[in-house]
Design an enzyme around this catalytic site. Structure first.
Site, PDB file in Angstrom:
ATOM      1  N   SER A 177      15.336  19.468 -17.629  1.00 49.70           N
ATOM      2  CA  SER A 177      14.149  20.105 -17.979  1.00 49.70           C
ATOM      3  C   SER A 177      14.539  21.378 -18.923  1.00 49.70           C
ATOM      4  O   SER A 177      15.666  22.005 -18.781  1.00 49.70           O
ATOM      5  CB  SER A 177      13.465  20.971 -16.477  1.00 49.70           C
ATOM      6  OG  SER A 177      12.814  22.048 -16.939  1.00 49.70           O
ATOM      7  N   HIS A 231       0.956  -1.126   0.163  1.00 50.38           N
ATOM      8  CA  HIS A 231       0.028  -0.130   0.066  1.00 50.38           C
ATOM      9  C   HIS A 231       0.782   1.465  -0.035  1.00 50.38           C
ATOM     10  O   HIS A 231       0.334   2.233   0.597  1.00 50.38           O
ATOM     11  CB  HIS A 231      -0.958   0.176   1.088  1.00 50.38           C
ATOM     12  CG  HIS A 231      -1.712  -1.283   1.440  1.00 50.38           C
ATOM     13  ND1 HIS A 231      -2.972  -1.452   0.694  1.00 50.38           N
ATOM     14  CD2 HIS A 231      -1.649  -2.234   2.216  1.00 50.38           C
ATOM     15  CE1 HIS A 231      -3.601  -2.567   1.066  1.00 50.38           C
ATOM     16  NE2 HIS A 231      -2.722  -3.192   1.820  1.00 50.38           N
TER      17      HIS A 231
END
Length: 433
Positions: A280, A158
């Site tokens: 980027s 989880h």
């Protein structure tokens, strides 16, 4: 475009409609063309065996087909918009060089069974590649599991810290998943390994075709006997081959998800070479795991192709031109998927763990399950042991992750990865490639 091979006297050809009905076929058939030529040679030998071609005629046809294959491979012959599709290009080549003898090649066959056999031959080759690429990933994962089996890392359920795990367990999971994927590719190839050539347009022909001999010539395991069943298989076997590819890419996606998390600053468990990242366009501080993210997206191309095929396949028995629209998605999905698996193998080989970060992420609560099992071994009922371990899960403990891993004795767990068992399975698959 040359006149269609189905053209008859008195039929006017509308160029715009011809372009629409031909669609992308001539471009897509470049990938199938060699298989179509191979099947044409086998068909010619079959016609010779039943007396429809003489031995000398068969030799001449086979010689010209071999010349076409060579010319196509060298670029001297280009399959382009002059032709409706690859099938018509083969026939046009033979007629141009052999005249009326070239016109005999289509005796007893249809473009329907031509495309069926070419696609099956192509898919068998693609599935061999799929099996090989899955086996390659499994092999490198096993090698890394062997080398790095004792390196502790946190295990998650989880997305929450759960139990102490190891990089060896992670690599062995990757290996077994891709051994399964290689096995699925092999099984799928066996399932489609049947020869449809000789079923013609879907109802057979009034010739005693040597279908068994052609099946052997083409290297098929068995004959796809019933002509209607052969037509009904269009779309069905392509979909199943895509399903095998999708399973492998879905495993790539799941492990890529791990790497997406593990390369983030919040986890910082894994370092990637700069070649697998990009910068980027705006932010000078960024290196982005674009390769990982695109691998994570790779199953979507295959799932999309499967949806297209499923949408096309809601047809009654018999051939329908609709199925032509399934060729493009199939070829594109396999092209993309096999490329993605090759890149995934390079990624898995290149990644490097950060041991200090892996250890730092292991907190006292991750030993709680070990403590519960130890209490149960001492005679405490497990549900009571569970409660006691939970009550003290956050207490400081004098444990080392290596001790937890050594105690994990269940077969397949960290102390018993079963690498030799996996290697035996993998070796059997590699021998068949």
């Amino acid at each position: 475009m040359t006149a269609p091979i189905w053209n008859k006297a008195g039929v006017e050809i509308d160029a715009e409609l011809m372009r629409f009905t031909a669609g992308e076929d001539v471009k897509l058939d470049r990938e199938l063309f060699v298989h179509d030529i191979t099947a044409s040679s086998a068909h010619a030998r079959g016609l010779a065996r039943i007396g429809l071609l003489t031995a000398e005629e068969c030799v001449r046809i086979e010689s010209e087909l071999a010349a076409l294959a060579d010319a196509f491979a060298s670029g001297a012959f280009v399959l382009d918009e002059r032709f409706e599709d690859g099938h018509s290009a083969i026939e046009a080549w033979l007629i141009e060089r052999l005249g009326d003898l070239g016109r005999k090649i289509h005796t007893g066959r249809s473009r329907n069974d031509q495309v069926l056999v070419a696609l099956r031959l192509w898919l068998k080759a693609q599935l061999r590649q799929l099996q090989a690429r899955c086996a390659a990933i499994a092999a490198l994962a096993l090698a890394r599991a062997q080398r790095e089996g004792d390196l502790p890392m946190p295990g998650y359920t989880h997305l929450q810290r759960a139990m102490v795990s190891s990089t060896g367990l992670w690599w062995a999971a990757l290996a077994e998943s891709f051994i399964d994927n290689a096995e699925l590719a092999r099984q799928t190839s066996g399932w489609i390994d049947a020869n449809p050539l000789g079923t013609a347009s879907g109802y057979g022909v009034n010739l005693a075709l040597d279908r068994d001999g052609v099946t052997t010539d083409l290297g098929f395991e068995r004959l796809l006997l019933n002509p209607i069943a052969a037509q009904l298989s269009r779309g069905k076997y392509e979909w199943q081959a895509l399903a095998a590819l999708a399973q492998a890419l879905n495993d790539v996606r799941r492990f890529a998800w791990d790497l997406s998390l593990f390369t983030s600053a919040e986890f910082d468990f894994v370092a990637l070479p700069n070649a697998f990242t990009t910068g980027s366009s705006l932010m000078p501080n960024k290196r982005n795991p674009d390769v990982v993210e695109l691998l994570r997206a790779s199953p979507s191309v295959v799932f999309g192709a499967m949806q297209e095929l499923q949408a096309l396949s809601s047809l009654p028995p018999g051939y329908h031109r609709d199925m032509q629209a399934g060729k493009g998605p199939l070829l594109r999905a396999f092209g993309h998927g096999l490329d993605a698996l090759a890149i995934a193998a390079r990624l898995f080989d290149a990644l490097a763990w950060k041991p200090e970060r892996l250890r730092a992420a292991i907190d006292p609560g991750m030993y709680a399950t070990d403590r519960a099992i130890e209490l149960a071994l001492s005679g405490v009922p497990f549900r009571e042991a569970y409660r006691q371990a939970a009550d003290h899960a956050s207490d400081p403990v004098q444990r080392r992750p290596e001790d937890s891993l050594r105690a994990r004795l269940s077969p397949g767990a960290a102390a018993d990865l079963g690498i030799e068992r996996l290697r035996l399975r993998l070796s059997a698959l590699q021998r068949e490639i």
